[in-house]
Enzyme design. Structure first.
Site, PDB file in Angstrom:
ATOM      1  CB  CYS A 116     -11.008  -2.674   0.512  1.00 50.57           C
ATOM      2  SG  CYS A 116     -10.351  -2.016  -1.039  1.00 50.57           S
TER       3      CYS A 116
ATOM      4  CB  CYS B  88      -8.766  -4.671  -3.483  1.00 52.90           C
ATOM      5  SG  CYS B  88      -7.684  -3.268  -3.138  1.00 52.90           S
TER       6      CYS B  88
ATOM      7  CG  ASN C 271      -0.437  -0.193   2.530  1.00 54.18           C
ATOM      8  OD1 ASN C 271       0.591  -0.829   2.705  1.00 54.18           O
ATOM      9  ND2 ASN C 271      -1.105   0.359   3.527  1.00 54.18           N
TER      10      ASN C 271
ATOM     11  CD  GLU D 151      -5.455  -5.839  -1.393  1.00 52.54           C
ATOM     12  OE1 GLU D 151      -4.892  -4.725  -1.269  1.00 52.54           O
ATOM     13  OE2 GLU D 151      -6.246  -6.290  -0.556  1.00 52.54           O
TER      14      GLU D 151
HETATM   15  N1  THU Z   1      -5.411  -1.435   2.409  1.00 52.28           N
HETATM   16  C1  THU Z   1      -4.861  -2.252   1.457  1.00 52.28           C
HETATM   17  O1  THU Z   1      -3.704  -2.080   1.057  1.00 52.28           O
HETATM   18  N2  THU Z   1      -5.617  -3.260   0.969  1.00 52.28           N
HETATM   19  C2  THU Z   1      -6.916  -3.497   1.334  1.00 52.28           C
HETATM   20  O2  THU Z   1      -7.563  -4.364   0.757  1.00 52.28           O
HETATM   21  C3  THU Z   1      -7.526  -2.739   2.424  1.00 52.28           C
HETATM   22  C4  THU Z   1      -6.749  -1.586   2.927  1.00 52.28           C
HETATM   23  C5  THU Z   1      -4.615  -0.326   2.907  1.00 52.28           C
HETATM   24  C6  THU Z   1      -5.139   1.032   2.491  1.00 52.28           C
HETATM   25  C7  THU Z   1      -4.572   1.915   3.564  1.00 52.28           C
HETATM   26  O3  THU Z   1      -3.264   2.312   3.192  1.00 52.28           O
HETATM   27  C8  THU Z   1      -4.491   1.024   4.786  1.00 52.28           C
HETATM   28  O4  THU Z   1      -4.609  -0.303   4.309  1.00 52.28           O
HETATM   29  C9  THU Z   1      -5.559   1.282   5.823  1.00 52.28           C
HETATM   30  O5  THU Z   1      -6.818   1.269   5.246  1.00 52.28           O
END
Ligand code: THU
Length: 131
Positions: free
Chosen positions: A88, A91, A44, A57
């Site tokens: 999420c 994604c 992320n 993702e």
């Molecule tokens: N995040 C992801 O990288 N993938 C997900 O499927 C859910 C959330 C990240 C986004 C943000 O940088 C952090 O997790 C908190 O939401």
């Protein structure tokens, strides 16, 4: 469900420290395994303008497309969250573009916990552009 090779786990674990998450403090790494066998990693990447932040993702899927692959065989999502974080909604849709409903999605954490789904379970009736 294909065997989850330990090198994929290692890849995800090693890259977790590269996540750029100064605002949430929540690090995520993702490994997309393409049907070609190639592996693509994403973490992320947050931004001071919060909505511009990108999930691990989506970064990994972007790397896959950049690398010339179009078909996802499996996705591993790794975090320190317990239970392991699941992708999420956005994604799930991004993964669905390059997956079939039976594509495995594995969610893991540093404690060794693991949740296994298919993308069809996580996002039934994904949006498809049918003209
Ligand atoms: N995040 C992801 O990288 N993938 C997900 O499927 C859910 C959330 C990240 C986004 C943000 O940088 C952090 O997790 C908190 O939401």
């Amino acid at each position: 469900m294909p065997k989850l090779h330990s090198d994929i786990r290692i890849l995800a674990t090693e890259h977790l420290q590269n996540a750029y998450a100064p605002y949430s403090g929540f690090r995520v790494s993702a490994v997309v395994v393409a049907k070609s066998g190639r592996e693509y990693v994403g973490v992320n990447v947050e931004n001071a303008a919060y909505p511009l932040s990108r999930c691990a993702e989506q970064v990994a899927v972007g790397a896959m497309v950049t690398g010339g692959d179009r078909e996802i065989a499996m996705v591993l999502i790794h975090s320190t969250s317990s239970p392991p974080a699941t992708p999420c909604g956005a994604c799930r849709q991004v993964i669905s573009e390059f997956a079939t409903p039976d594509t495995p999605i594995i969610c893991s954490n540093d404690a060794g916990e693991e949740l296994r789904f298919t993308i069809g379970e996580l996002l039934p009736a994904a949006f498809k552009l049918n003209e």
